[in-house]
Design a protein around this motif. Sequence first.
Motif, PDB file in Angstrom:
ATOM      1  N   ASP A   1       0.852  -1.195   0.000  1.00 46.19           N
ATOM      2  CA  ASP A   1       0.000   0.000   0.000  1.00 46.19           C
ATOM      3  C   ASP A   1       0.889   1.246   0.000  1.00 46.19           C
ATOM      4  O   ASP A   1       1.797   1.371   0.831  1.00 46.19           O
ATOM      5  N   ARG A   2       0.622   2.176  -0.888  1.00 48.03           N
ATOM      6  CA  ARG A   2       1.529   3.321  -1.047  1.00 48.03           C
ATOM      7  C   ARG A   2       1.471   4.268   0.149  1.00 48.03           C
ATOM      8  O   ARG A   2       2.485   4.847   0.529  1.00 48.03           O
ATOM      9  N   THR A   3       0.309   4.465   0.739  1.00 48.13           N
ATOM     10  CA  THR A   3       0.191   5.256   1.973  1.00 48.13           C
ATOM     11  C   THR A   3      -0.789   4.513   2.858  1.00 48.13           C
ATOM     12  O   THR A   3      -2.002   4.767   2.827  1.00 48.13           O
ATOM     13  N   PHE A   4      -0.281   3.589   3.648  1.00 52.21           N
ATOM     14  CA  PHE A   4      -1.124   2.654   4.376  1.00 52.21           C
ATOM     15  C   PHE A   4      -2.119   3.366   5.295  1.00 52.21           C
ATOM     16  O   PHE A   4      -3.259   2.933   5.446  1.00 52.21           O
ATOM     17  N   ASN A   5      -1.686   4.462   5.913  1.00 47.59           N
ATOM     18  CA  ASN A   5      -2.531   5.117   6.925  1.00 47.59           C
ATOM     19  C   ASN A   5      -3.323   6.293   6.375  1.00 47.59           C
ATOM     20  O   ASN A   5      -3.738   7.176   7.124  1.00 47.59           O
ATOM     21  N   CYS A   6      -3.566   6.305   5.057  1.00 45.98           N
ATOM     22  CA  CYS A   6      -4.343   7.429   4.507  1.00 45.98           C
ATOM     23  C   CYS A   6      -5.806   7.370   4.953  1.00 45.98           C
ATOM     24  O   CYS A   6      -6.507   8.385   4.913  1.00 45.98           O
ATOM     25  N   ARG A   7      -6.293   6.191   5.358  1.00 52.07           N
ATOM     26  CA  ARG A   7      -7.610   6.081   5.977  1.00 52.07           C
ATOM     27  C   ARG A   7      -7.401   5.526   7.386  1.00 52.07           C
ATOM     28  O   ARG A   7      -7.062   4.352   7.552  1.00 52.07           O
ATOM     29  N   LYS A   8      -7.625   6.362   8.377  1.00 57.75           N
ATOM     30  CA  LYS A   8      -7.326   6.000   9.761  1.00 57.75           C
ATOM     31  C   LYS A   8      -8.055   4.743  10.197  1.00 57.75           C
ATOM     32  O   LYS A   8      -7.452   3.844  10.815  1.00 57.75           O
ATOM     33  N   SER A   9      -9.340   4.635   9.893  1.00 55.74           N
ATOM     34  CA  SER A   9     -10.114   3.487  10.371  1.00 55.74           C
ATOM     35  C   SER A   9      -9.565   2.178   9.827  1.00 55.74           C
ATOM     36  O   SER A   9      -9.520   1.164  10.535  1.00 55.74           O
ATOM     37  N   HIS A  10      -9.131   2.192   8.575  1.00 55.38           N
ATOM     38  CA  HIS A  10      -8.568   1.000   7.942  1.00 55.38           C
ATOM     39  C   HIS A  10      -7.273   0.588   8.643  1.00 55.38           C
ATOM     40  O   HIS A  10      -7.088  -0.584   8.995  1.00 55.38           O
ATOM     41  N   ALA A  11      -6.378   1.564   8.841  1.00 55.33           N
ATOM     42  CA  ALA A  11      -5.098   1.273   9.491  1.00 55.33           C
ATOM     43  C   ALA A  11      -5.288   0.803  10.920  1.00 55.33           C
ATOM     44  O   ALA A  11      -4.658  -0.174  11.368  1.00 55.33           O
ATOM     45  N   MET A  12      -6.140   1.485  11.659  1.00 57.51           N
ATOM     46  CA  MET A  12      -6.353   1.126  13.062  1.00 57.51           C
ATOM     47  C   MET A  12      -6.917  -0.280  13.194  1.00 57.51           C
ATOM     48  O   MET A  12      -6.515  -1.048  14.087  1.00 57.51           O
ATOM     49  N   PHE A  13      -7.844  -0.652  12.333  1.00 58.86           N
ATOM     50  CA  PHE A  13      -8.458  -1.979  12.421  1.00 58.86           C
ATOM     51  C   PHE A  13      -7.404  -3.062  12.221  1.00 58.86           C
ATOM     52  O   PHE A  13      -7.362  -4.063  12.958  1.00 58.86           O
ATOM     53  N   ILE A  14      -6.554  -2.857  11.222  1.00 61.36           N
ATOM     54  CA  ILE A  14      -5.506  -3.850  10.944  1.00 61.36           C
ATOM     55  C   ILE A  14      -4.482  -3.879  12.067  1.00 61.36           C
ATOM     56  O   ILE A  14      -4.073  -4.959  12.538  1.00 61.36           O
ATOM     57  N   TRP A  15      -4.063  -2.717  12.549  1.00 64.60           N
ATOM     58  CA  TRP A  15      -3.059  -2.695  13.625  1.00 64.60           C
ATOM     59  C   TRP A  15      -3.621  -3.305  14.915  1.00 64.60           C
ATOM     60  O   TRP A  15      -2.898  -4.001  15.629  1.00 64.60           O
ATOM     61  N   ARG A  16      -4.881  -3.055  15.201  1.00 61.23           N
ATOM     62  CA  ARG A  16      -5.488  -3.677  16.393  1.00 61.23           C
ATOM     63  C   ARG A  16      -5.486  -5.209  16.255  1.00 61.23           C
ATOM     64  O   ARG A  16      -5.221  -5.925  17.224  1.00 61.23           O
ATOM     65  N   TYR A  17      -5.794  -5.666  15.074  1.00 65.77           N
ATOM     66  CA  TYR A  17      -5.831  -7.113  14.853  1.00 65.77           C
ATOM     67  C   TYR A  17      -4.436  -7.728  15.037  1.00 65.77           C
ATOM     68  O   TYR A  17      -4.294  -8.784  15.675  1.00 65.77           O
ATOM     69  N   LEU A  18      -3.420  -7.082  14.482  1.00 67.21           N
ATOM     70  CA  LEU A  18      -2.061  -7.603  14.612  1.00 67.21           C
ATOM     71  C   LEU A  18      -1.609  -7.602  16.068  1.00 67.21           C
ATOM     72  O   LEU A  18      -0.918  -8.532  16.515  1.00 67.21           O
ATOM     73  N   LEU A  19      -1.983  -6.569  16.807  1.00 63.13           N
ATOM     74  CA  LEU A  19      -1.642  -6.508  18.225  1.00 63.13           C
ATOM     75  C   LEU A  19      -2.301  -7.659  18.986  1.00 63.13           C
ATOM     76  O   LEU A  19      -1.669  -8.315  19.825  1.00 63.13           O
ATOM     77  N   ALA A  20      -3.552  -7.914  18.672  1.00 61.37           N
ATOM     78  CA  ALA A  20      -4.300  -8.948  19.396  1.00 61.37           C
ATOM     79  C   ALA A  20      -3.888 -10.358  18.994  1.00 61.37           C
ATOM     80  O   ALA A  20      -4.040 -11.303  19.784  1.00 61.37           O
ATOM     81  N   HIS A  21      -3.348 -10.538  17.781  1.00 61.22           N
ATOM     82  CA  HIS A  21      -3.036 -11.876  17.283  1.00 61.22           C
ATOM     83  C   HIS A  21      -1.541 -12.068  17.021  1.00 61.22           C
ATOM     84  O   HIS A  21      -1.145 -12.989  16.303  1.00 61.22           O
ATOM     85  N   ASP A  22      -0.727 -11.244  17.627  1.00 55.37           N
ATOM     86  CA  ASP A  22       0.732 -11.335  17.462  1.00 55.37           C
ATOM     87  C   ASP A  22       1.216 -12.746  17.790  1.00 55.37           C
ATOM     88  O   ASP A  22       0.916 -13.288  18.853  1.00 55.37           O
ATOM     89  N   ASN A  23       1.989 -13.337  16.865  1.00 53.44           N
ATOM     90  CA  ASN A  23       2.523 -14.683  17.110  1.00 53.44           C
ATOM     91  C   ASN A  23       3.942 -14.664  17.665  1.00 53.44           C
ATOM     92  O   ASN A  23       4.560 -15.721  17.836  1.00 53.44           O
ATOM     93  N   GLY A  24       4.462 -13.454  17.919  1.00 50.02           N
ATOM     94  CA  GLY A  24       5.798 -13.347  18.486  1.00 50.02           C
ATOM     95  C   GLY A  24       6.918 -13.482  17.482  1.00 50.02           C
ATOM     96  O   GLY A  24       8.102 -13.394  17.841  1.00 50.02           O
TER      97      GLY A  24
END
Length: 585
Positions: free
Chosen positions: A262-285
């Motif tokens: 993605d050329r500017t991943f955080n150009c839509r805040k809701s999209h970026a936040m949803f993905i980052w929240r998911y990665l935080l919650a499902h981090d495999n270490g």
Amino acid sequence: MKLLLTAINAKYIHSNLAVYSLRASAGSIRDQVKLAEFTINHRTEEILRDIYRKKPDVLFFSCYIWNMVYVTELTAECKKVMPGVPIWLGGPEVSYDAEQYLREHPEVDGILCGEGEESFRRLGECYVNCEADVEHLLQIPGLVFRRNLTPQKKNEETVPSFTEHSNKSYVNYEAEAWEVEQIQTNPPAPLVDLSTLPFPYQDLTDFENRIIYYESSRGCPFSCSYCLSSIDKSVRFRSLELVLPELQFFLDRKVPQVKFVDRTFNCRKSHAMFIWRYLLAHDNGVTNFHFEIAADLLDEDELALIARMRPGLIQLEIGVQSTNPRTLEAICRKTDLDGLRAVVAKVHAGKNIHQHLDLIAGLPFEDYESFGRSFNDVYAMRPDQLQLGFLKVLKGSRMHREAEQYGIVRRALPPYEVLCTPWLPFSDVLRLKMVEEMVENYYNSHQFDETLAALVSRFPSPFAFFEQLAEFYEERHAEQRKHSRVQRYELLLAFAQKSFPEEEQSFRQLLTIDYYLRERAKARPSFAPDQAAYKEQLSEILRQTGKQNHVEAVPAGDGQVKYLVFDYENREPLTHAARVIEYKE
């Protein structure tokens, strides 16, 4: 029928998302689509041999600035040894001058321009159904092709003859000639709905030790003149209902790294936040996710979220490009530099996010001194990686159209890198090339962090330090050969000795600390201070702290000595340097 999608990557560690996406989108003919990935380090005769042995019925090449020279050579050779095999190209390097390219390269039968998933599927169906004639190809948007293209027999081995007539090139297959200038350009392909595209990865067997690329959006809201992504300003997002399980696919398999394209991943805040929240919650270490962002768009919510992440879970690439206001205006780049500095500082303070900041040399109104100021501005932000790149004047970009206006001179062949500008003569480009090498070897490697901190502070600016180190290399002709890790340490010591001879022992000690921060070397380097006087104490400390560690005796002033224990079992998560503690009895 075998349709062969061929990718030539810059390095083995890279993969080509485009060919995987095209195969996944091939629908009913997917089983007849095969992939072949190579790198630019392969000899062209090796690639030619492997393609020939795969016996394709139709051959496709994915074209970019890093592989176009190879593709051009290979298509000519492939047509000689497989004259009956149609050759099609696609990708950004051929999408913006397709007609001209076909006129100059009679061995290529056609080009898929722009986004190719739908065009490729329909074209492939034409070949599979023996309908690859003008009537059918005219119905497929995004194609540029020779109007006299006809379906080919499987693995046809006829030998072509080439003739000249009336200043026009002809190719004769089985005595049936045509003019290569008869080019058909279909209307452009419509932009695809990303949520309709299949997931490009079925299994990851072929991706061991390689980076996996993934996209959750296409297009960019910004208009940077040097970038092709600015052409498509209608940013489209893949549905999060699809994105999240696809990311879980990577997490379940504990892949080392996933790079979002993605050329500017955080150009839509809701999209970026949803993905980052998911990665935080499902981090495999294990898995690291790479994002290219606009740092000045990050707000307090986003900063608070990423501050909670495991060190190494994500890394951020931030394109600064220049801090010269006139340059930023000329390239249509709107950047809040104060806001960017503040965000980078906040992220850095968390000590859990790798930040990669980019600069581009050769932009309008940026001379050598101005670039030095931009460099110092970015260096002061303390990025984990500082990439000093050079302007690529890409076909289709606004910069390509404006290059003559600005007087920008570039290389004639890909990657079309800048040679000189009215502000930056070629001699200065060469100087910056050497600075780039010094930054890559000494700063970005993180093998010299302690020594650089001490050395850089003794120069008028960070840029002045790397500039003088580059000049030192050139004086010794050191840039003309590759160096081992130890040799780079020795060269930096020689530079320090020349610059500050009275501090030689101090720099020897700092270089030794840097050396052992990376690994417990079996052989002590030649530049390291003698430790014979502390042999018994060092052995005893190792016995107490663990033989797998390293202990270094370091003078602490007033005849005192402190002992540093390098713990290789516990490393710093971002730099991977050994953790160091001072031994106390």
